[in-house]
Scaffold this active site. Structure first.
Site, PDB file in Angstrom:
ATOM      1  N   PRO A  98       0.698  -1.210   0.097  1.00 58.09           N
ATOM      2  CA  PRO A  98      -0.162   0.018  -0.050  1.00 58.09           C
ATOM      3  C   PRO A  98       0.709   1.255   0.090  1.00 58.09           C
ATOM      4  O   PRO A  98       1.896   1.474   0.613  1.00 58.09           O
ATOM      5  CB  PRO A  98      -0.731  -0.079   1.285  1.00 58.09           C
ATOM      6  CG  PRO A  98       0.272  -0.931   2.237  1.00 58.09           C
ATOM      7  CD  PRO A  98       1.025  -1.666   1.321  1.00 58.09           C
ATOM      8  N   GLU A  99       0.341   2.274  -0.809  1.00 56.50           N
ATOM      9  CA  GLU A  99       0.826   3.613  -0.452  1.00 56.50           C
ATOM     10  C   GLU A  99      -0.434   4.324   0.322  1.00 56.50           C
ATOM     11  O   GLU A  99      -1.133   3.841   0.693  1.00 56.50           O
ATOM     12  CB  GLU A  99       0.767   4.267  -1.925  1.00 56.50           C
ATOM     13  CG  GLU A  99       2.064   3.345  -2.768  1.00 56.50           C
ATOM     14  CD  GLU A  99       2.583   4.124  -3.920  1.00 56.50           C
ATOM     15  OE1 GLU A  99       2.538   5.511  -3.986  1.00 56.50           O
ATOM     16  OE2 GLU A  99       3.044   3.465  -4.935  1.00 56.50           O
ATOM     17  N   LYS A 157       1.792   6.507   5.560  1.00 56.81           N
ATOM     18  CA  LYS A 157       1.426   5.016   5.544  1.00 56.81           C
ATOM     19  C   LYS A 157       1.263   4.413   7.100  1.00 56.81           C
ATOM     20  O   LYS A 157       1.121   3.234   6.979  1.00 56.81           O
ATOM     21  CB  LYS A 157       2.541   4.356   4.873  1.00 56.81           C
ATOM     22  CG  LYS A 157       2.965   4.848   3.471  1.00 56.81           C
ATOM     23  CD  LYS A 157       4.186   4.253   2.904  1.00 56.81           C
ATOM     24  CE  LYS A 157       4.499   4.774   1.267  1.00 56.81           C
ATOM     25  NZ  LYS A 157       5.855   4.727   0.875  1.00 56.81           N
ATOM     26  N   ARG A 189      15.083   0.166  -4.562  1.00 55.55           N
ATOM     27  CA  ARG A 189      13.723   0.226  -4.962  1.00 55.55           C
ATOM     28  C   ARG A 189      13.866   0.441  -6.609  1.00 55.55           C
ATOM     29  O   ARG A 189      14.705   1.275  -7.117  1.00 55.55           O
ATOM     30  CB  ARG A 189      12.491   0.933  -4.430  1.00 55.55           C
ATOM     31  CG  ARG A 189      12.591   1.087  -2.781  1.00 55.55           C
ATOM     32  CD  ARG A 189      12.039  -0.218  -2.472  1.00 55.55           C
ATOM     33  NE  ARG A 189      10.792  -0.589  -2.933  1.00 55.55           N
ATOM     34  CZ  ARG A 189       9.844  -0.029  -2.373  1.00 55.55           C
ATOM     35  NH1 ARG A 189       9.837   0.910  -1.704  1.00 55.55           N
ATOM     36  NH2 ARG A 189       8.709  -0.558  -3.275  1.00 55.55           N
TER      37      ARG A 189
END
Length: 267
Positions: free
Chosen positions: A2-3, A52, A256
DNA sequence: GCCATATGGAAAG
DNA sequence: TTTCCCTATGGCA
């Protein structure tokens, strides 16, 4: 996976279903068992999302949850089913149940620690925070803007998809140092994140393609990706850019995957 | 079944 | 900068 938009959406659902009610809390998997006992049967007073991070207030204690890359909530109506798989924390109220799996963080905090945790989180576009602290970090940083966008102390709630897409939408190379981003560009990025992330929260998916570009991409859209939305560059490595025909590039940044179009986002 | 991959981040070196 | 953690899923044999 999730963001921030997903977390805010889940916070709203948890609030609707459980706030103001007595909640049975347990940990079928066991790893949160002794903490769960401390709040079992208490009333859930507040549910807050900051970037988050999710916080749930049970009297003088807060449950702090961060889903990380693998975490998931399953929220349902009625009686909770028999536990299946690894359920770190389970909430059961008169109105339904919630199962938490695979979070990076699931811990109990007292009021002071909760405040300190929130203080470490930067301004959040979904909360329409004042972006000044983010600008001050960007303005004097030689780190690439693509990295700064993922730094939760600078921009809360932005993840890999929003990072890639917002930079594409503003024709900014992810490798450009923060200090070379103008105030005008920063403001445009921030305002865009406010819009995109609010939309993403409401729709439950991330769409970043401007309406005027939709017809151009419909003809050559690759297979649907798991994230489900229409995007310009995220996970489109090697495919032609929707706007300029250059090949979408991929590289690692801070561990990432980073996606960008060298044609639309020149260095 | 096995392997790679995933919208994340902290800890170790 | 690399390693590690956490869980589920999709593609492949």
């Amino acid at each position: 996976m999730p963001e921030g938009n997903v977390i805010h959406n889940q916070a709203r659902r948890l609030r609707t279903r459980f706030r103001g009610k007595q909640i049975a809390v347990d940990s079928p998997q066991g790893r949160f068992a002794s903490d769960a006992e401390r709040i079992d049967g208490r009333t859930l007073e507040k549910v807050e999302a900051h970037g988050k991070h999710l916080f749930m207030k049970f009297g003088d204690l807060w449950v702090h949850v961060h889903l990380g890359l693998f975490g998931k909530w399953r929220i349902g109506k009625g009686e909770a089913p028999e536990p299946r798989g690894q359920i770190r924390m389970r909430l059961r109220g008169a109105d339904g149940y919630a199962e938490l799996r695979g979070p990076t963080v699931c811990e109990l905090l007292d009021e002071d620690s909760k405040k300190a945790a929130v203080a470490r989180i930067g301004p959040d576009p979904i909360k329409k925070s004042d972006p000044t602290p983010a600008w001050e970090r960007v303005e004097r940083s030689s780190a690439p803007i693509g990295g700064l966008l993922m730094d939760q102390r600078v921009f809360a709630g932005v993840g890999n998809i929003y990072r890639a897409e917002v930079l594409f939408r503003h024709n900014i190379s992810p490798y450009r140092p923060g200090k070379r981003v103008s105030r005008g560009e920063f403001d445009a990025i921030w305002d865009d994140l406010v819009l995109l992330m609010a939309q993403g929260t409401k729709k439950g998916r991330i769409d970043t393609v401007r309406p005027e570009h939709l017809p151009e991409i419909m003809g050559r859209r690759a297979r649907k990706d798991r994230h489900g939305g229409e995007v310009y560059v995220y996970r489109r490595t090697g495919q032609p850019c929707h706007l300029c025909e250059a090949e979408v590039q991929m590289a690692e940044m801070g561990g990432r995957k980073l996606y960008w179009c060298p044609g639309c986002q020149p260095e």
